[in-house]
Design a protein around this motif. Sequence first.
Motif, PDB file in Angstrom:
ATOM      1  N   LEU A  26       0.858  -1.174   0.000  1.00 24.59           N
ATOM      2  CA  LEU A  26       0.000   0.000   0.000  1.00 24.59           C
ATOM      3  C   LEU A  26       0.897   1.228   0.000  1.00 24.59           C
ATOM      4  O   LEU A  26       1.683   1.443   0.926  1.00 24.59           O
ATOM      5  CB  LEU A  26      -0.911   0.026   1.230  1.00 24.59           C
ATOM      6  CG  LEU A  26      -1.863   1.231   1.332  1.00 24.59           C
ATOM      7  CD1 LEU A  26      -2.873   1.216   0.177  1.00 24.59           C
ATOM      8  CD2 LEU A  26      -2.581   1.242   2.671  1.00 24.59           C
ATOM      9  N   LEU A  27       0.787   2.022  -1.049  1.00 27.86           N
ATOM     10  CA  LEU A  27       1.550   3.259  -1.138  1.00 27.86           C
ATOM     11  C   LEU A  27       0.801   4.355  -0.392  1.00 27.86           C
ATOM     12  O   LEU A  27      -0.394   4.566  -0.611  1.00 27.86           O
ATOM     13  CB  LEU A  27       1.737   3.664  -2.593  1.00 27.86           C
ATOM     14  CG  LEU A  27       2.681   2.776  -3.424  1.00 27.86           C
ATOM     15  CD1 LEU A  27       2.492   3.042  -4.907  1.00 27.86           C
ATOM     16  CD2 LEU A  27       4.131   3.032  -3.025  1.00 27.86           C
ATOM     17  N   THR A  28       1.492   5.056   0.497  1.00 22.36           N
ATOM     18  CA  THR A  28       0.885   6.166   1.240  1.00 22.36           C
ATOM     19  C   THR A  28       1.794   7.385   1.197  1.00 22.36           C
ATOM     20  O   THR A  28       3.007   7.257   1.021  1.00 22.36           O
ATOM     21  CB  THR A  28       0.620   5.803   2.714  1.00 22.36           C
ATOM     22  OG1 THR A  28       1.858   5.788   3.436  1.00 22.36           O
ATOM     23  CG2 THR A  28      -0.055   4.439   2.844  1.00 22.36           C
ATOM     24  N   ASP A  29       1.187   8.569   1.376  1.00 16.52           N
ATOM     25  CA  ASP A  29       2.009   9.768   1.494  1.00 16.52           C
ATOM     26  C   ASP A  29       2.540   9.856   2.924  1.00 16.52           C
ATOM     27  O   ASP A  29       2.176   9.038   3.777  1.00 16.52           O
ATOM     28  CB  ASP A  29       1.216  11.015   1.085  1.00 16.52           C
ATOM     29  CG  ASP A  29       0.072  11.339   2.037  1.00 16.52           C
ATOM     30  OD1 ASP A  29       0.014  10.766   3.147  1.00 16.52           O
ATOM     31  OD2 ASP A  29      -0.763  12.188   1.679  1.00 16.52           O
ATOM     32  N   PRO A  30       3.421  10.804   3.229  1.00 12.05           N
ATOM     33  CA  PRO A  30       4.005  10.870   4.576  1.00 12.05           C
ATOM     34  C   PRO A  30       2.982  11.050   5.692  1.00 12.05           C
ATOM     35  O   PRO A  30       3.241  10.702   6.845  1.00 12.05           O
ATOM     36  CB  PRO A  30       4.937  12.090   4.486  1.00 12.05           C
ATOM     37  CG  PRO A  30       5.321  12.155   3.050  1.00 12.05           C
ATOM     38  CD  PRO A  30       4.090  11.754   2.311  1.00 12.05           C
ATOM     39  N   GLU A  31       1.797  11.576   5.346  1.00 10.60           N
ATOM     40  CA  GLU A  31       0.754  11.759   6.357  1.00 10.60           C
ATOM     41  C   GLU A  31      -0.079  10.495   6.557  1.00 10.60           C
ATOM     42  O   GLU A  31      -0.959  10.461   7.405  1.00 10.60           O
ATOM     43  CB  GLU A  31      -0.173  12.910   5.942  1.00 10.60           C
ATOM     44  CG  GLU A  31       0.527  14.248   5.813  1.00 10.60           C
ATOM     45  CD  GLU A  31       0.927  14.831   7.150  1.00 10.60           C
ATOM     46  OE1 GLU A  31       0.360  14.408   8.170  1.00 10.60           O
ATOM     47  OE2 GLU A  31       1.808  15.703   7.175  1.00 10.60           O
ATOM     48  N   GLY A  32       0.215   9.443   5.762  1.00  9.18           N
ATOM     49  CA  GLY A  32      -0.512   8.189   5.895  1.00  9.18           C
ATOM     50  C   GLY A  32      -1.703   8.045   4.969  1.00  9.18           C
ATOM     51  O   GLY A  32      -2.452   7.063   5.041  1.00  9.18           O
ATOM     52  N   GLU A  33      -1.920   9.015   4.081  1.00 13.20           N
ATOM     53  CA  GLU A  33      -3.043   8.963   3.151  1.00 13.20           C
ATOM     54  C   GLU A  33      -2.721   8.002   2.006  1.00 13.20           C
ATOM     55  O   GLU A  33      -1.733   8.169   1.290  1.00 13.20           O
ATOM     56  CB  GLU A  33      -3.308  10.359   2.592  1.00 13.20           C
ATOM     57  CG  GLU A  33      -4.567  10.465   1.734  1.00 13.20           C
ATOM     58  CD  GLU A  33      -5.842  10.311   2.529  1.00 13.20           C
ATOM     59  OE1 GLU A  33      -6.851   9.880   1.932  1.00 13.20           O
ATOM     60  OE2 GLU A  33      -5.832  10.611   3.748  1.00 13.20           O
ATOM     61  N   PRO A  34      -3.536   6.937   1.811  1.00 16.41           N
ATOM     62  CA  PRO A  34      -3.244   5.951   0.767  1.00 16.41           C
ATOM     63  C   PRO A  34      -3.335   6.547  -0.632  1.00 16.41           C
ATOM     64  O   PRO A  34      -4.155   7.430  -0.895  1.00 16.41           O
ATOM     65  CB  PRO A  34      -4.327   4.886   0.973  1.00 16.41           C
ATOM     66  CG  PRO A  34      -4.840   5.112   2.361  1.00 16.41           C
ATOM     67  CD  PRO A  34      -4.715   6.573   2.613  1.00 16.41           C
ATOM     68  N   GLY A  36      -4.548   5.362  -3.702  1.00 19.63           N
ATOM     69  CA  GLY A  36      -5.318   4.296  -4.325  1.00 19.63           C
ATOM     70  C   GLY A  36      -5.420   3.077  -3.426  1.00 19.63           C
ATOM     71  O   GLY A  36      -5.221   3.144  -2.208  1.00 19.63           O
ATOM     72  N   SER A  37      -5.717   1.940  -4.024  1.00 22.91           N
ATOM     73  CA  SER A  37      -5.874   0.688  -3.290  1.00 22.91           C
ATOM     74  C   SER A  37      -4.543  -0.046  -3.189  1.00 22.91           C
ATOM     75  O   SER A  37      -3.551   0.341  -3.789  1.00 22.91           O
ATOM     76  CB  SER A  37      -6.899  -0.202  -3.995  1.00 22.91           C
ATOM     77  OG  SER A  37      -8.139   0.450  -4.129  1.00 22.91           O
ATOM     78  N   SER A  38      -4.554  -1.135  -2.418  1.00 23.34           N
ATOM     79  CA  SER A  38      -3.356  -1.958  -2.302  1.00 23.34           C
ATOM     80  C   SER A  38      -3.026  -2.590  -3.650  1.00 23.34           C
ATOM     81  O   SER A  38      -3.912  -2.867  -4.463  1.00 23.34           O
ATOM     82  CB  SER A  38      -3.573  -3.053  -1.254  1.00 23.34           C
ATOM     83  OG  SER A  38      -3.847  -2.476   0.008  1.00 23.34           O
TER      84      SER A  38
END
Length: 479
Positions: A26-34, A36-38
């Motif tokens: 799962l790719l997320t930004d530094p704030e933890g926001e995904p 897209g999907s896994s």
Amino acid sequence: MADVKMMEAGEMQGSETSSGNNVMCLLTDPEGEPLGSSLYLPQNVGPPQLQEIVNKLLSNEERLPYAFYISDQELVGQLGAYLQKNKVSVEKVLRIVYQPQAIFRIRPVNRCSATIAGHTEAVLSVVFSPDGRSLASGSGDTTVRLWDLNTQTPLFTCSGHKNWVLSIAWSPDGKYLISGSKAGELIIWDPQTGRQFGSPLTGHKKWITGISWEPAHLQAPCRRFVSSSKDGDARVWDVSLRKCVMSLTGHTLAVTCVKWGGDGMIYTSSQDCTIKVWETTQGKLIRELKGHGHWVNSLALSTEYTLRTGPFDHTGKTYSSPEEMKAAALERYDKMKGNAPERLVSGSDDFTMILWEPSVSKHPKARLTGHQQLVNHVYFSPDGQWLASASFDKSVKLWNGITGKFVASFRGHVGPVYQISWSADSRLLLSGSKDSTLKVWDIRTHRLKQDLPGHADEIGARMVKRLLLVGRIEYLNYG
């Protein structure tokens, strides 16, 4: 897409999380926001392929560089090699944090290119102009000097103070320079001529401990700045009116640091162990941050680099009007801040740091422990992703700038570390110590990249002798 076969987790059945050599990520930004999907990713995927994926998912018209982190450790090779080396289980979805990188890269300082002589006493403060073309220095000889960085020669010697010049600050639009002295007076200078605007600003009863300007994206042309003093007060001044327009009183001991935040609030730290948050229309106290058990020495904002440089960036673009500057500064600030609240960190004599989100809560977001002596200086990286701290325990520590999680310790100094500074691309960290050396640290490898001896005296937060070398410390801040 770079030989990567992906499948959304929503299309999968059962609890199986890996298939053959594929790993569910799962790719997320530094704030933890995904993002897209896994996705199922082959174990031979590395940063180049991940960059292609992120750029495509973000629909970037121009390909941008990204770095990738798993548990705060940068992924530098293939995913499978990382999993095997760190014995990471693939029974759960693997979170990979993508972080935007500066599109430019700073060349590390590896030698002293010049020594600029001129001051007759210790240099107590050095600050680069927002556009990175000039340097200002304040000294125990009571003068402020302006230097041309292209020719490495002095531009002006500004005389007017009657005591040591302890603090200096450029306005984010580069139109003014403010200096504060041990006598408590402030002087406004014209950087284009080296001349003084009017008489000194008086009101503080003891020496100046900090100066911070109202950000350019909130007011252009820049007019207001705030000063803090050992007398326990902070004062807001208007350079056009040349007078104090607000007094921020309430601390019971010396104010040690002041910052004017991007959301319009002013933050003051004090030896009374508190941090106060002030609104800037009437100067009212709106919040008090408590948590430290001893003096608060240093404050840093996650947006500080962007606030200091205003509309200026590595492209060297010039602006024809204050309105154009304000719009450019706002665009830079919004891009850097994103959707997250502005973060504040405080360093204290109680050996700890506290990470705050003052616009959200008066309670600490995280307490950062690990130093064995007082924390003298704290500083966010220009991209806000990292946080560095300098301590009298001779170490520099690196933390996650969003969560406050400890990342690494940099050891090598044999004396207290007084000051730290970041390169504009957030890839290098520089530290100055009582041991008379500067050290450049590589953030990716967590190792010493360059040792820079040469100073004949200790390098402190307010004591530096070779201006250009120390200038290069802050020049890294601009790029």
